[in-house]
Design an enzyme around this catalytic site. Structure first.
Site, PDB file in Angstrom:
ATOM      1  N   GLN A 205       2.732  -2.261  -3.293  1.00  0.00           N
ATOM      2  CA  GLN A 205       1.045  -2.023  -3.276  1.00  0.00           C
ATOM      3  C   GLN A 205       1.756  -2.771  -4.790  1.00  0.00           C
ATOM      4  O   GLN A 205       0.641  -2.932  -5.963  1.00  0.00           O
ATOM      5  CB  GLN A 205       0.796  -0.363  -3.434  1.00  0.00           C
ATOM      6  CG  GLN A 205       0.854  -0.843  -1.690  1.00  0.00           C
ATOM      7  CD  GLN A 205      -0.173   0.093  -1.182  1.00  0.00           C
ATOM      8  OE1 GLN A 205       0.350   1.422  -1.300  1.00  0.00           O
ATOM      9  NE2 GLN A 205      -1.191   0.213  -1.207  1.00  0.00           N
TER      10      GLN A 205
ATOM     11  N   GLY B 254      -0.076   8.306  -0.542  1.00  0.00           N
ATOM     12  CA  GLY B 254       1.108   7.808  -0.328  1.00  0.00           C
ATOM     13  C   GLY B 254       1.036   6.021  -1.226  1.00  0.00           C
ATOM     14  O   GLY B 254       0.618   5.769  -1.944  1.00  0.00           O
TER      15      GLY B 254
ATOM     16  N   CYS C 144      -6.531   3.426   1.162  1.00  0.00           N
ATOM     17  CA  CYS C 144      -5.287   2.537   0.496  1.00  0.00           C
ATOM     18  C   CYS C 144      -5.885   2.327  -0.691  1.00  0.00           C
ATOM     19  O   CYS C 144      -7.321   2.023  -1.081  1.00  0.00           O
ATOM     20  CB  CYS C 144      -5.017   1.627   1.355  1.00  0.00           C
ATOM     21  SG  CYS C 144      -3.801   0.479   0.996  1.00  0.00           S
ATOM     22  N   LEU C 145      -4.972   2.540  -1.442  1.00  0.00           N
ATOM     23  CA  LEU C 145      -5.003   1.856  -3.030  1.00  0.00           C
ATOM     24  C   LEU C 145      -4.546   0.821  -2.741  1.00  0.00           C
ATOM     25  O   LEU C 145      -5.849   0.021  -3.854  1.00  0.00           O
ATOM     26  CB  LEU C 145      -4.346   2.808  -3.955  1.00  0.00           C
ATOM     27  CG  LEU C 145      -4.092   4.751  -3.737  1.00  0.00           C
ATOM     28  CD1 LEU C 145      -2.621   4.766  -4.921  1.00  0.00           C
ATOM     29  CD2 LEU C 145      -5.320   4.863  -4.079  1.00  0.00           C
TER      30      LEU C 145
ATOM     31  N   HIS D 178       2.924  -1.195   5.131  1.00  0.00           N
ATOM     32  CA  HIS D 178       2.805  -2.001   4.011  1.00  0.00           C
ATOM     33  C   HIS D 178       4.703  -2.553   3.680  1.00  0.00           C
ATOM     34  O   HIS D 178       4.361  -4.102   2.922  1.00  0.00           O
ATOM     35  CB  HIS D 178       2.478  -0.921   2.459  1.00  0.00           C
ATOM     36  CG  HIS D 178       1.011  -0.945   2.498  1.00  0.00           C
ATOM     37  ND1 HIS D 178       0.547  -1.804   2.488  1.00  0.00           N
ATOM     38  CD2 HIS D 178       1.115   0.230   2.255  1.00  0.00           C
ATOM     39  CE1 HIS D 178      -0.936  -0.363   1.957  1.00  0.00           C
ATOM     40  NE2 HIS D 178       0.055   0.012   1.730  1.00  0.00           N
TER      41      HIS D 178
ATOM     42  N   HIS E 245       1.716   4.160   7.936  1.00  0.00           N
ATOM     43  CA  HIS E 245       0.706   3.860   7.227  1.00  0.00           C
ATOM     44  C   HIS E 245       1.074   2.855   6.177  1.00  0.00           C
ATOM     45  O   HIS E 245       1.168   1.530   5.675  1.00  0.00           O
ATOM     46  CB  HIS E 245      -0.554   5.078   7.038  1.00  0.00           C
ATOM     47  CG  HIS E 245      -1.127   3.965   5.094  1.00  0.00           C
ATOM     48  ND1 HIS E 245      -2.749   3.623   5.416  1.00  0.00           N
ATOM     49  CD2 HIS E 245      -1.211   3.232   4.225  1.00  0.00           C
ATOM     50  CE1 HIS E 245      -3.156   2.914   4.535  1.00  0.00           C
ATOM     51  NE2 HIS E 245      -1.650   2.522   3.725  1.00  0.00           N
ATOM     52  N   GLU E 246       2.399   3.951   4.914  1.00  0.00           N
ATOM     53  CA  GLU E 246       2.799   3.745   4.309  1.00  0.00           C
ATOM     54  C   GLU E 246       4.247   2.571   5.030  1.00  0.00           C
ATOM     55  O   GLU E 246       4.957   1.082   4.127  1.00  0.00           O
ATOM     56  CB  GLU E 246       3.890   4.764   3.320  1.00  0.00           C
ATOM     57  CG  GLU E 246       2.642   5.359   2.531  1.00  0.00           C
ATOM     58  CD  GLU E 246       1.950   5.009   1.991  1.00  0.00           C
ATOM     59  OE1 GLU E 246       1.836   3.920   1.083  1.00  0.00           O
ATOM     60  OE2 GLU E 246       0.637   5.351   1.641  1.00  0.00           O
TER      61      GLU E 246
HETATM   62 NI    NI Z   1      -2.017   2.265   1.666  1.00  0.00          NI
END
Ligand code: NI
Length: 178
Positions: A52, A47, A100-101, A146, A142-143
């Site tokens: 991000q 995701g 997480c990226l 952000h 999670h997304e």
């Molecule tokens: Ni993330």
């Protein structure tokens, strides 16, 4: 179409509360979403949230078919979710590993609600809603975090379960040849 730089933890822009999308179906929104998919795919993410890549809008994408970073999770449909709202169905939580990226090379165990209902808009402004459980529910939480400037390490309640991916899961890294 472009793979964009993913901001890493420590960057202030990951701590901001993102604003709602006001106009749907625009070329700008389409190109943001295309870049988000290109970026998520390039890094094998499950995701990605617009903040991000430095875009302060309430847009997230997610989905998992076969993903070498997450070999043991059930599939989640490829989804664009804009201006999301989450309603928790039951107070029950379950713990699971997240990555997480924006926090490359790390994994942490996070307790998330196991069942929820979410609704939001597609890129064209159509409303949709779904029920989700398990990994699907985890990815949504999670997304959406952000969008409120929250990264998963802030959700880890036992910091003993936060560490480097290659130490925690050597077999996973070996399989990916990284
Ligand atoms: Ni993330």
């Amino acid at each position: 179409m472009a793979v964009r730089e993913v901001l890493r933890m420590g960057d202030d822009r990951l701590l901001q509360v993102a604003g709602p999308v006001q106009e749907f179906g625009t070329p700008e929104l389409t190109s943001i979403i295309t870049d988000m998919f290109d970026t998520m795919e390039a890094y094998d993410g499950a995701g990605l949230a617009a903040p991000q890549i430095g875009i302060p809008l309430r847009v997230v994408i997610f989905g998992i078919e076969e993903n070498p970073r997450y070999p043991d999770v059930e599939p989640v449909p490829m989804t664009v979710l804009i201006n999301p709202e989450i309603r928790v169905i039951s107070p029950e939580k379950e713990s699971g590993w997240e990555g997480c990226l924006s926090v490359p090379g790390m994994r942490g165990r996070v307790a998330r609600y196991s069942r929820l209902h979410y609704r939001g808009f597609t890129a064209d402004g159509e409303v949709f809603d779904r029920e989700a459980s398990g990994f699907h529910a985890r990815v949504v939480q999670h997304e959406c975090d952000h969008l409120d400037g929250i990264l998963y390490p802030a959700r880890i309640d036992d910091m003993r379960y936060f560490g480097f991916e290659d130490v925690l899961f050597p077999e996973l890294v070996a399989k990916n040849g990284e």
